[in-house]
Scaffold this active site. Sequence first.
Site, PDB file in Angstrom:
ATOM      1  N   SER A 278       0.881  -1.155   0.000  1.00  0.00           N
ATOM      2  CA  SER A 278       0.000   0.000   0.000  1.00  0.00           C
ATOM      3  C   SER A 278       0.918   1.204   0.000  1.00  0.00           C
ATOM      4  O   SER A 278       1.688   1.402   0.929  1.00  0.00           O
ATOM      5  CB  SER A 278      -0.869  -0.024   1.245  1.00  0.00           C
ATOM      6  OG  SER A 278      -1.619   1.154   1.302  1.00  0.00           O
ATOM      7  N   ARG A 279       0.857   1.993  -1.076  1.00  0.00           N
ATOM      8  CA  ARG A 279       1.877   3.031  -1.227  1.00  0.00           C
ATOM      9  C   ARG A 279       1.587   4.266  -0.392  1.00  0.00           C
ATOM     10  O   ARG A 279       2.494   5.002  -0.069  1.00  0.00           O
ATOM     11  CB  ARG A 279       2.009   3.417  -2.704  1.00  0.00           C
ATOM     12  CG  ARG A 279       2.740   2.356  -3.470  1.00  0.00           C
ATOM     13  CD  ARG A 279       2.847   2.696  -4.938  1.00  0.00           C
ATOM     14  NE  ARG A 279       2.916   1.461  -5.712  1.00  0.00           N
ATOM     15  CZ  ARG A 279       2.362   1.270  -6.877  1.00  0.00           C
ATOM     16  NH1 ARG A 279       1.679   2.238  -7.437  1.00  0.00           N
ATOM     17  NH2 ARG A 279       2.467   0.122  -7.494  1.00  0.00           N
ATOM     18  N   VAL A 280       0.339   4.535  -0.091  1.00  0.00           N
ATOM     19  CA  VAL A 280       0.056   5.763   0.645  1.00  0.00           C
ATOM     20  C   VAL A 280      -0.653   5.513   1.974  1.00  0.00           C
ATOM     21  O   VAL A 280      -0.695   6.387   2.824  1.00  0.00           O
ATOM     22  CB  VAL A 280      -0.786   6.761  -0.193  1.00  0.00           C
ATOM     23  CG1 VAL A 280      -0.010   7.237  -1.386  1.00  0.00           C
ATOM     24  CG2 VAL A 280      -2.094   6.144  -0.612  1.00  0.00           C
TER      25      VAL A 280
END
Lengths: 131, 501
Positions: free
Chosen positions: B363-365
Amino acid sequence: MAHYRTQAYVEAAYALIQEGKKASDVSQALLRRLSKSKQLSLLPAIIDAMQIRESLGTKIPVAITIGRDFSKAGAARVEATVAQAIGRETSIETTTDSSLLGGIIIQQGDDVIDASVKALAASLKNYLAHM
Amino acid sequence: MNAPQSLTEQLRRDLEQFSAQPTKKHVGTVLESGDGIVRASGLSQVKSYEMVTFQNGESGVVLNLEEDTVGIMVLGSSDAITEGMQVESTGRILDIPVDEAILGRVVNPLGEPLDGKEAIASKTRYPIEKIAPRVITRESVNTPLQTGIKAIDALIPIGRGQRELIIGDRQTGKTAIAIDTILNQKNEDVICIYVAIGQKASKVARIVKLFEERGAMEYTIVVSATASDASPLLYLAPYAGCALGEYFMDKGKDVLVIYDDLSKHAWAYRQVALLLRRPPSREAYPGDIFYLHSRLLERAAKLSKENGGGSLTALPIIETQQGDVSAYIPTNVISITDGQIYLESDLFYQGIRPALNVGLSVSRVGSAAQVKGMKKVAGKLRLDLAQYRELAAFAQFGSDLDEATRKQIERGKRTEEVLKQGQYVPMAVEQQIAILFALTQGYLDDVAVEEVGAWEAKLHEFLANQKAELLATIKEKSEVTDEIGSQLDLAIKEFEQTYHA
């Protein structure tokens, strides 16, 4: 090779003939073009349409559908009004369609003015449904 | 007799408002029709994406504007559309009615009800295709969206306004994750929109029934274009769902939209594009297939306070074939989204459910939005799990392991057990924190692996019955301070005594 519809070929050929090109040259070019685009089957339709186009000349075709036949005087008045509104000479074709219940539909090209009783009844129905 | 008279007056007033004006229309003629695509001449002033109506009442959308014809996608059945039929432009760009009243409804991509209830009468309409919110109106993701699934909330946290892809083969539990997430939004003030694209009608019916039983329909809208619907409807479905979501986002609400699934959406668009004779490219998809999904997913946003502070979270689903994530559509959507939840059938059959591949899921953010308490207890979990997987593979060869390695493997086994979770049992964040706290503090090390599930269930029961105020504190503060930590320690020790007794 792009495909065009019948009316486009007719308009193009007619324009060339109006320019003063020889009818035989135009028809040769047209045939070559149709054969290249494999649309030779359109030929009968093109010939028919060409005849209609010739009879029109510079007149603008207008189709009028009426709900009930009207008198000659009435027809003349409608024609005069339409011609005045368009501002050019018109060729009017009138048909009668009793399913309209009355009123008139005038079509010129893509534009239609619908003043038939049937359309008015439909809009009243719509109005009542969404009141 | 006053009442009837006033009624007459009312009717008269209503009718007087109706004016019987002749209508001016812009028309064309159908040249050919087949496979849901109509080519028409005339309609010279029609715009792209404008709605048109055919003489028989069917409607369509203009997609191709060519030199002397237009290509129209029919929304519905094209069977009764014949050559020479009149087609009329409406001057209206394709839109959908939006209203608060649409909550709890099942609609098709045109906003027409599919649940047999009354039509959605709304004057407000939102365009189906809309430019995504601009940079200046957005802010970064800062609020968590709790899925209620331990493995996701702990390891791959999702934030409101994020786009997180759920990807995996068939039968790996992709839809189950989406449904659990919707069920978990009860009392969270999040509006959920489930968009079914090319699903079986029976599956959609089952999901709607489940939502109704769990009281989730109150805050959910289902947009359904099933496998039996015409492909134009499948193509429009996600945009319609997004437009509904945008209406609520513009009102400052938090919205969750699930697109189930975008592989079928790409197929539907491919079909429409090929029938419209747009040139095919890789895998016969048209050239703008990337833009198809990027413009949809860009509409997910977290708006800044000045713009109402609403958010639209998107959870697109992609179905892979034999685990091939490097196919055309999966790579496209992976690159568009802010991370992916990768589900594997091998894990699924090993009994690890949700069958989440922790290594490949990211999950990048979302970690920016994770609740502090969760961050604290789950911080090292990911690394520990990765190390465990490596060691476990290695330990298969030799039996002589040093104490530290053996301990790590034992902890890993228990971690894996704790992250297992049943379907339709989303878990509150404070419960998740409690069990992960117990795990990381080593309370589970003495519990047999097979007993971890039972132990956890008993712990939740104990905490809910005896330590409700502690759970409430964790929920309220959403943090594990030293004080809360020691209280949790005490509570778990107390529980252990009752458990062994």
